[in-house]
Design an enzyme around this catalytic site. Structure first.
Site, PDB file in Angstrom:
ATOM      1  CB  CYS A   3      -0.933   0.003   1.210  1.00 52.28           C
ATOM      2  SG  CYS A   3      -2.031   1.438   1.258  1.00 52.28           S
ATOM      3  CG  ASN A  27      -1.069  -6.043  -8.810  1.00 44.96           C
ATOM      4  OD1 ASN A  27      -0.994  -5.351  -7.796  1.00 44.96           O
ATOM      5  ND2 ASN A  27      -2.083  -5.930  -9.642  1.00 44.96           N
TER       6      ASN A  27
END
Length: 378
Positions: free
Chosen positions: A110, A213
């Site tokens: 994050c 990703n």
């Protein structure tokens, strides 16, 4: 004669999916209703929103609501955030002892300032010994539950941490490592560096799955990433916003089948209706329909829908009102070609907000004061 399978199944611990796809945990998005909607489209691993270890251990009511899973959700995948090895260990032990999930993913990716300024998320792998202690605490308390980690390339181009962190995680016993191929400083801007995923795959033992990703907005993107990097599976985040049928496309593509035809506006509005229905089922009338509002623009991207109707849909207050507004759209309008590509947050790169003196000593094991977030969801 059956179609050729394009890729082998994805295995995480004892769990296997014929479609090597993972839904990325997204704050405010991957709640129970959205996960169910995506699971109805195709196979894969579907991960809940980020759960803070402190919120779980302290049994915060919001956190406990967020970890509710569908009875038929299997495996149940939970992402945990934490900066303190002790708290992470307690949280994972609680998951195991209370049978709260079948798979635990640890958030080290994050880039949001309120997370990195506490030393969490994408900031944490720079503190390599603290990172390793957190991962070991999770694995040691997980028992038979597989633990995975998700990370970024590093804090910025000068401080790339992913290869060292991934090796430490693999040595600690994780089942998989997912790499968002951007730095924290990039946030969601620019282009993901898929070559980093390839280097990661080369660096880890074959039994540790590597998941890629970044910039997967279509089934073709997913196949291209696997071909370019050799990764064992792909993680899909922003690409499925307003497009949950992407998981059906991915299932077909990895099985070597022709992709379904893109949905027309009538099929898109039916999906919107189903999404709203599920949100209401899990969150109640008031919260569910209001949660649906943020999805409207993603679903209707590229379709010739007037600004006033878009505004009304973005302020919808009931399922009946949603039905009434959607009924005014032409269901035969084909899916627009320009609706493909990036969606969701992109923004611009920026300096990563870090705790004071965070970069002084990468071997420092000190947990920053006030590091643990109380509330889950990012």
């Amino acid at each position: 004669m059956s179609a050729p399978v394009i890729h082998k199944p994805l295995r995480i611990g004892p769990y296997e999916s014929a479609t090597p796809v993972v839904l990325a945990p997204m704050a405010g998005i991957t709640n129970t209703g959205f996960r169910r909607l995506c699971r109805e489209q195709g196979a894969g691993f579907y991960v809940c929103e980020m759960i803070t270890s402190r919120g779980l251990v302290e049994e915060n009511p919001t956190t406990l609501k967020m970890i509710e899973m569908d009875p038929d959700e299997h495996p149940r995948s939970m992402q945990l955030y934490g900066v303190d090895p002790t708290t992470i260990g307690l949280a994972v032990r609680m998951v195991r002892e209370r049978d709260l999930a079948d798979h635990v993913d640890l958030n080290f990716g994050c880039p949001v300032p309120k997370v990195t300024r506490r030393g969490g998320g994408a900031a944490l792998p720079y503190k390599r010994r603290l990172f390793e202690a957190i991962v070991r605490a999770a694995v040691d308390n997980a028992g038979p539950i597989p633990v995975t980690v998700k990370m970024r390339i590093g804090i910025d181009d000068e401080r790339q941490t992913y290869l060292d962190a991934a090796r430490r995680a693999a040595d600690a016993g994780v089942a998989a490592v997912a790499l968002h191929a951007r730095t924290a400083a990039q946030r969601y801007s620019g282009t993901a560096d898929w070559s980093a995923i390839a280097r990661l795959r080369d660096a880890l033992p074959a039994e540790v799955a590597v998941l890629g990703n970044g910039d997967i907005f279509s089934a073709a993107d997913a196949l291209a990433m696997v071909a370019a990097t050799g990764c064992d599976g792909v993680v899909v985040g922003r690409g499925c916003l307003g497009r949950p049928w992407l998981f059906g496309d991915l299932e077909a593509a990895f099985a070597g089948r022709d992709l379904p035809a893109p949905p027309n506006l009538g099929q898109v509005t039916a999906m919107m209706r189903r999404h709203a229905e599920l949100l209401i089922q899990y969150m109640g009338d008031y919260k569910g329909i209001r949660d649906m509002r943020k999805h409207v623009a993603w679903y209707l991207k590229g379709f010739p829908v007037g600004g006033e109707l878009r505004r009304e849909l973005g302020m919808v207050e009931s399922l009946d009102q949603l039905d009434e507004l959607l009924a005014g759209l032409d269901p035969d309008i084909p899916f627009p070609a320009d609706a493909d590509g990036p969606r969701g947050r992109q923004g611009s790169p920026g300096k990563v907000v870090l705790p004071e003196h965070w970069l002084d000593d990468p071997d420092d094991l000190t947990v920053p004061a006030g590091a643990e977030l109380e509330h889950s969801g990012g």
